[in-house]
Design a protein around this motif. Structure first.
Motif, PDB file in Angstrom:
ATOM      1  N   LEU A 208      10.604  -9.458  -2.626  1.00 53.00           N
ATOM      2  CA  LEU A 208      11.711  -8.519  -2.748  1.00 53.00           C
ATOM      3  C   LEU A 208      12.738  -8.790  -1.662  1.00 53.00           C
ATOM      4  O   LEU A 208      12.416  -9.356  -0.613  1.00 53.00           O
ATOM      5  N   ALA A 209      13.951  -8.351  -1.914  1.00 47.62           N
ATOM      6  CA  ALA A 209      15.026  -8.583  -0.953  1.00 47.62           C
ATOM      7  C   ALA A 209      15.066  -7.522   0.136  1.00 47.62           C
ATOM      8  O   ALA A 209      15.626  -7.749   1.207  1.00 47.62           O
ATOM      9  N   ASN A 210      14.474  -6.377  -0.122  1.00 54.14           N
ATOM     10  CA  ASN A 210      14.601  -5.231   0.771  1.00 54.14           C
ATOM     11  C   ASN A 210      13.219  -4.842   1.285  1.00 54.14           C
ATOM     12  O   ASN A 210      12.310  -4.564   0.503  1.00 54.14           O
ATOM     13  N   ARG A 211      13.068  -4.801   2.593  1.00 54.01           N
ATOM     14  CA  ARG A 211      11.753  -4.504   3.155  1.00 54.01           C
ATOM     15  C   ARG A 211      11.285  -3.091   2.819  1.00 54.01           C
ATOM     16  O   ARG A 211      10.098  -2.876   2.543  1.00 54.01           O
ATOM     17  N   LEU A 212      12.193  -2.136   2.860  1.00 56.07           N
ATOM     18  CA  LEU A 212      11.796  -0.767   2.550  1.00 56.07           C
ATOM     19  C   LEU A 212      11.352  -0.658   1.095  1.00 56.07           C
ATOM     20  O   LEU A 212      10.396   0.050   0.789  1.00 56.07           O
ATOM     21  N   GLU A 213      12.014  -1.368   0.171  1.00 55.80           N
ATOM     22  CA  GLU A 213      11.591  -1.344  -1.226  1.00 55.80           C
ATOM     23  C   GLU A 213      10.175  -1.903  -1.370  1.00 55.80           C
ATOM     24  O   GLU A 213       9.358  -1.360  -2.126  1.00 55.80           O
ATOM     25  N   ALA A 214       9.869  -2.991  -0.650  1.00 55.42           N
ATOM     26  CA  ALA A 214       8.518  -3.548  -0.713  1.00 55.42           C
ATOM     27  C   ALA A 214       7.499  -2.538  -0.190  1.00 55.42           C
ATOM     28  O   ALA A 214       6.398  -2.403  -0.740  1.00 55.42           O
ATOM     29  N   PHE A 215       7.862  -1.801   0.843  1.00 57.68           N
ATOM     30  CA  PHE A 215       6.983  -0.766   1.381  1.00 57.68           C
ATOM     31  C   PHE A 215       6.791   0.361   0.370  1.00 57.68           C
ATOM     32  O   PHE A 215       5.682   0.870   0.169  1.00 57.68           O
ATOM     33  N   LEU A 216       7.875   0.761  -0.302  1.00 55.61           N
ATOM     34  CA  LEU A 216       7.783   1.845  -1.275  1.00 55.61           C
ATOM     35  C   LEU A 216       6.914   1.463  -2.461  1.00 55.61           C
ATOM     36  O   LEU A 216       6.229   2.312  -3.038  1.00 55.61           O
ATOM     37  N   VAL A 217       6.939   0.189  -2.845  1.00 54.50           N
ATOM     38  CA  VAL A 217       6.045  -0.245  -3.919  1.00 54.50           C
ATOM     39  C   VAL A 217       4.596  -0.058  -3.475  1.00 54.50           C
ATOM     40  O   VAL A 217       3.735   0.350  -4.259  1.00 54.50           O
ATOM     41  N   GLN A 218       4.308  -0.318  -2.208  1.00 57.17           N
ATOM     42  CA  GLN A 218       2.952  -0.095  -1.711  1.00 57.17           C
ATOM     43  C   GLN A 218       2.589   1.387  -1.758  1.00 57.17           C
ATOM     44  O   GLN A 218       1.478   1.753  -2.134  1.00 57.17           O
ATOM     45  N   VAL A 219       3.522   2.236  -1.391  1.00 56.16           N
ATOM     46  CA  VAL A 219       3.242   3.671  -1.438  1.00 56.16           C
ATOM     47  C   VAL A 219       3.040   4.125  -2.876  1.00 56.16           C
ATOM     48  O   VAL A 219       2.151   4.906  -3.192  1.00 56.16           O
ATOM     49  N   GLN A 220       3.873   3.598  -3.762  1.00 56.68           N
ATOM     50  CA  GLN A 220       3.831   4.004  -5.160  1.00 56.68           C
ATOM     51  C   GLN A 220       2.619   3.453  -5.870  1.00 56.68           C
ATOM     52  O   GLN A 220       2.052   4.086  -6.744  1.00 56.68           O
ATOM     53  N   GLY A 221       2.227   2.239  -5.524  1.00 57.63           N
ATOM     54  CA  GLY A 221       1.060   1.641  -6.154  1.00 57.63           C
ATOM     55  C   GLY A 221       1.362   0.811  -7.366  1.00 57.63           C
ATOM     56  O   GLY A 221       0.476   0.121  -7.884  1.00 57.63           O
ATOM     57  N   SER A 222       2.584   0.842  -7.873  1.00 51.07           N
ATOM     58  CA  SER A 222       2.951   0.005  -9.014  1.00 51.07           C
ATOM     59  C   SER A 222       4.467  -0.060  -9.083  1.00 51.07           C
ATOM     60  O   SER A 222       5.162   0.733  -8.453  1.00 51.07           O
ATOM     61  N   ALA A 223       4.968  -1.001  -9.851  1.00 52.17           N
ATOM     62  CA  ALA A 223       6.419  -1.111 -10.028  1.00 52.17           C
ATOM     63  C   ALA A 223       6.715  -2.057 -11.178  1.00 52.17           C
ATOM     64  O   ALA A 223       5.874  -2.886 -11.563  1.00 52.17           O
ATOM     65  N   LYS A 224       7.913  -1.912 -11.715  1.00 47.61           N
ATOM     66  CA  LYS A 224       8.469  -2.908 -12.626  1.00 47.61           C
ATOM     67  C   LYS A 224       9.541  -3.673 -11.849  1.00 47.61           C
ATOM     68  O   LYS A 224      10.397  -3.069 -11.198  1.00 47.61           O
ATOM     69  N   LEU A 225       9.482  -4.987 -11.922  1.00 48.30           N
ATOM     70  CA  LEU A 225      10.371  -5.838 -11.141  1.00 48.30           C
ATOM     71  C   LEU A 225      11.221  -6.690 -12.066  1.00 48.30           C
ATOM     72  O   LEU A 225      10.694  -7.394 -12.939  1.00 48.30           O
TER      73      LEU A 225
END
Length: 396
Positions: A208-225
């Motif tokens: 991912l381009a954004n570190r906070l977004e990568a962290f939020l995916v970890q908090v969320q547990g899933s994502a569509k990219l």
């Protein structure tokens, strides 16, 4: 899979896809207060008298009957598995069995599909079902609600100068890692870019381009990219390190960076956009680290390994609440007006209990799945309130 959940450190959170993703929990919520921890008392008690009558009067047919029927069908898929049989063998509330939950779902599905009016629906529910209420965090039925969603971000299948922050596959030796596990700081470094130099080397799944977004995916547990080559990639929870969840929202409040009354996901994102250097200080405070697998298209799956349905799936503590069962949530839900303002709308709604999460612990926590994408994230980030939780079962 259950909220992005809990960057906020109050009784609720923001997004927590609470499946067996572990980190499916609140971004904003940290641990429950000491007086809200689970007790040894039964998690559910029968609801009778005037309060039961008021609940029946509040339950109406959903505007989208098919969505609720779809969620019911997903619960049937789970209940037909050996896992469900094992789960219900250990279920702690006498009289709540897999067979009774199955029959309750069958009858509810029929009523949802065929009831000609809300009145007919309510009369049938009152005659044929009984209600159990969660004892809540306080023993008096108070339940803290948060919302969770599936985020959507841009990403790259290969590292580039722009896309630098990886999500990682589960290490094949994770189960044999010595305790204590490496911390987030030890795994990825203070800037989030050192993962390729240690235990995570070669496990990069996507960038991912954004570190906070990568962290939020970890908090969320899933994502569509949305990948740079036009492909869409789904990622889902595959494991985690053994650390408790730490709320960065709570940390910001404790440090006086955000007023507790202003703590929301949009405000948290705005804070880090204005102060990107603080990511190096706050993100490592959550020592837990999440690993991912590539998933399939379609909606995310919850901890029961069935899809969750926006608005009709909840995450609870599955050691206490009946998995796959019919529940009724009662709370004030945020609703956006045509003018773009947000107002709270008292809501009583039938849902299915199909998920769990690392921060969803005890009888006083519920996470409501609200869908995918930024609009769902805006809604999820505003759900942070108390309410009641009920379960409907056919009369014995």
């Amino acid at each position: 899979m259950a909220t992005v959940a809990c960057l906020v450190g109050q009784s609720g959170g923001l997004f927590a896809l609470a499946a067996e993703r572990g980190e499916a929990q609140d971004l904003f919520v940290s641990d429950l207060p000491a007086d809200a921890q689970p007790s040894a008392a039964p998690p559910l008690t029968p609801l009778m008298g005037d309060r039961e009558s008021r609940l029946w009067a509040d339950l109406v047919l959903p505007a989208d009957r098919q969505a609720l029927i779809q969620a019911i069908n997903h619960s049937f898929t789970y209940l037909a598995t050996p896992k469900a049989a094992a789960d219900y063998q250990a279920y702690p509330v006498p009289g709540i069995t897999r067979d009774r939950v199955w029959r309750s779902l069958q009858r509810l599905r029929q009523l949802v599909a065929t009831s000609p009016s809300n009145q007919a629906f309510q009369i049938a529910l009152r005659r044929q079902f009984v209600v159990y209420e969660s004892v809540g965090a306080d023993g008096r039925g108070t339940v803290a609600y948060t919302g969770y969603f599936e985020p959507q971000y841009r990403a790259s299948a290969v590292p580039t100068a722009e896309y630098r922050y990886p999500l990682y596959r589960r290490p094949p030796t994770l189960d044999t890692w010595p305790q204590p596990h490496p911390t987030r700081l030890e795994l990825e470094g203070v800037d989030g870019l050192a993962g390729g130099q240690g235990a995570l080397a070669g496990l990069e799944l996507v960038w991912l381009a954004n570190r906070l977004e990568a962290f939020l995916v970890q908090v969320q547990g899933s994502a569509k990219l949305q990948l740079t080559d036009g492909q869409v990639m789904s990622v889902g929870y595959a494991g985690r390190t053994e650390y408790p969840y730490t709320s960065i929202g709570r940390a910001l409040v404790d440090d006086g960076k955000i007023d507790p009354n202003d703590l929301s996901l949009p405000n948290l994102l705005a804070y880090f956009e204005a102060h990107p250097e603080d990511l190096n200080h706050y993100l490592p405070q959550n020592e837990r680290f999440i690993f991912f697998r590539e998933g399939s298209d379609g909606p995310p799956s919850g901890s029961l390994s069935v899809p969750v349905t926006a608005g009709y799936s909840i995450a609870t503590d599955k050691s206490l609440m009946p998995p796959g069962a019919i529940a009724a949530i009662q709370l004030s839900l945020p609703q956006q007006t045509p003018q773009g303002d947000w107002v709270s709308q008292p809501t009583t709604r039938l849902v299915l209990d199909q998920d769990t999460g690392g921060a969803i612990q005890g009888p006083g926590r519920v996470d409501l799945y609200v869908g995918s994408g930024s609009q769902a994230g805006e809604l999820a980030g505003r759900i942070n309130t108390s309410g009641r939780l009920y379960y409907l079962l056919l009369r014995p």
